[in-house]
Enzyme design. Structure first.
Site, PDB file in Angstrom:
ATOM      1  N   GLU A 238      80.696 -35.224  95.784  1.00 31.09           N
ATOM      2  CA  GLU A 238      79.626 -35.347  94.788  1.00 31.09           C
ATOM      3  C   GLU A 238      79.693 -34.070  93.961  1.00 31.09           C
ATOM      4  O   GLU A 238      79.308 -33.003  94.410  1.00 31.09           O
ATOM      5  CB  GLU A 238      78.277 -35.505  95.483  1.00 31.09           C
ATOM      6  CG  GLU A 238      77.183 -36.025  94.556  1.00 31.09           C
ATOM      7  CD  GLU A 238      76.336 -34.915  93.987  1.00 31.09           C
ATOM      8  OE1 GLU A 238      76.670 -34.435  92.873  1.00 31.09           O
ATOM      9  OE2 GLU A 238      75.361 -34.526  94.636  1.00 31.09           O
ATOM     10  N   CYS A 272      72.339 -30.981  89.734  1.00 37.15           N
ATOM     11  CA  CYS A 272      73.487 -31.634  89.091  1.00 37.15           C
ATOM     12  C   CYS A 272      73.074 -32.758  88.159  1.00 37.15           C
ATOM     13  O   CYS A 272      73.834 -33.121  87.260  1.00 37.15           O
ATOM     14  CB  CYS A 272      74.462 -32.151  90.154  1.00 37.15           C
ATOM     15  SG  CYS A 272      73.707 -33.302  91.322  1.00 37.15           S
TER      16      CYS A 272
END
Length: 463
Positions: A238, A272
């Site tokens: 990720e 993020c």
């Protein structure tokens, strides 16, 4: 003042609020890693035979242990990472909930029966599938949400019968140590361990022949390095993002502005999926910018321990300087500052840049700071072109009241997840979360991570 410091074999952790030394952890050497992996492999070999109901009970007990130290974990996030108390409390609550969800999922996650006689030659044969653990999982986690991002890997991996070795970001070493100690109160020995260090520690861990799978949350460069070193084993990544949020003229503009403000600047934008690029239809742009800048100006920048604070300090000076350089680049290229939050300290305020031209670094790179760009677009098709102009696609959003445009945006946005009338910062642990392109491989979310941390076995019967 707040950069990570190395003293002999110790990693010293300093507070970003005032530079105070909070504590230290020993760096894990190569021989120690080898010993810990061997211990984990032995524990995994035994735990794989543990019934699902016992594993679920371990997870529920772990959730209780995490809840008992909730106040200390919140303090660790506030003091050690500069995360505002309001966001730290949310993260700590979500951590124990993650473990409980993993326990609950064990009662329903199963396999299937396959009718092999559907194929000529398959008469008198039946197939079954079920899921089995992988073995030892290496979990590499960043600083920005260390409780959630650790438990999003640890919980599902333990649920499926694996052992886990966590390698946290050095900045989050102390909070992850506390978390692991709490969880280990509920687990058999050797199932959950933690190593400390830097890039060499990560690579020594993931390349170990007894490590059966790797899950990393971090930057693109780190993900590429791990992918090269891990060898033939499952790797979940990720990675980075540059999240686009589209606002069409038919949307509820005030609602969109307030949701995106929190998504862009809350907790210093160090997420993020923070809203970095905002693409607004020209006819609604002035109204949106007025509401967006007003809401951003009202955010409180200051002491993360204060309940009213929305934006605390950046994690360290390197991050502050990187974000400032991105803002300077946009201004130098002709972007206009609607709000300037640059500062000499780590306490950057919200920054809003208008219409940065193509080639601006903020349109391509992840800022990971309290900065957002606003661009005018001619409509949905134009917005999609801008949104998809980067090689990362983790989460995207579109605000509209037109159902046809909503579906067109959902289909057209190149991202692992798309939200309609919600910002890119919103995330739950019950849906598959992951990216496309250089944003990563695989999916997290309780059930989906449990599938990733296990392998399907087929068993056939002739009868």
């Amino acid at each position: 003042m707040t950069d990570l410091q190395i003293s002999g074999d110790d990693i010293q952790v300093h507070s970003p609020t005032d530079g105070a030394l909070l504590g230290s952890v020993p760096r894990t050497g190569f021989n120690e890693i080898n010993t810990m992996v061997e211990r984990a492999a032995a524990a995994a070999s035994s735990y794989r035979r543990t019934p699902a109901h016992e594993r679920a009970e371990h997870l529920r007990a772990a959730a209780t242990a995490v809840e008992r130290c909730r106040a200390d974990l919140i303090d660790d996030l506030v003091r050690g990472l500069g995360k505002p108390r309001k966001f730290s409390a949310v993260e700590a609550n979500r951590g124990s909930d993650m473990l409980l969800r993993c326990a609950a999922e064990l009662s329903s996650l199963g396999g299937e029966t396959l009718p092999l006689d559907a194929v000529v030659g398959g008469e008198c044969r039946t197939g079954l599938t079920w899921r089995e653990p992988l073995g030892v999982v290496a979990a590499v986690t960043p600083f920005n949400a260390p409780i959630n991002l650790t438990l999003q890997k640890v919980g599902p991996a333990l649920a499926m019968g694996n052992a886990v070795i966590v390698k946290p970001s050095p900045e989050a070493a102390l909070v992850v140590e506390r978390l692991v100690v709490a969880i280990n109160e509920a687990l058999p020995d050797g199932l959950l361990q933690v190593v400390h260090g830097h890039a060499d520690t990560v690579l020594n861990l993931v390349r170990h022949e007894l490590v059966d799978a790797v899950s990393l949350t971090g930057g693109v460069a780190a993900g590429e390095a791990v992918l090269r070193e891990a060898g033939i084993k499952p790797v979940l990544l990720e990675l980075g993002s540059n999240a686009p949020n589209i606002v069409l003229a038919d949307a509820d503009i005030e609602d969109a502005a307030h949701r995106i403000v929190t998504a862009a600047f809350g907790a210093s934008g160090q997420q993020c999926i923070s809203a970095q690029r905002i693409l607004v239809e020209h006819t609604a742009k002035d109204k949106f910018v007025e509401a967006f800048v007003a809401a951003a100006s009202a955010l409180v920048v200051g002491d993360p321990n204060d309940a009213a604070t929305d934006i605390g300090p950046m994690i360290h000076a390197r991050s502050r300087d990187r974000v400032t350089a991105l803002i300077d680049d946009a201004v130098d290229r002709g972007a206009k500052l609607a709000l300037d939050g640059r500062a000499d300290s780590l306490y950057l305020g919200p920054t809003v840049l208008m219409d940065p031209p193509k080639g601006t670094r903020l349109l391509q790179e992840e800022a990971f700071g309290p900065v957002a760009t606003v661009q005018g677009v001619d409509g949905l098709d134009d917005a999609l072109r801008w949104a998809n102009s980067v090689d990362v696609g983790l989460q995207a959003s579109c605000f509209t009241t037109d159902i046809n445009k909503a579906f067109a945006a959902a289909r057209g946005l190149r991202a692992g997840s798309v939200w309609i009338n919600e910002s890119t910062r919103f995330r739950l642990d019950t849906y598959p979360f992951g990216g496309v392109g250089r944003s990563g491989l695989g999916r997290e979310g309780v059930r989906y991570a449990m599938e990733s941390f296990s392998q399907m076995k087929f068993v056939g019967f002739r009868h």
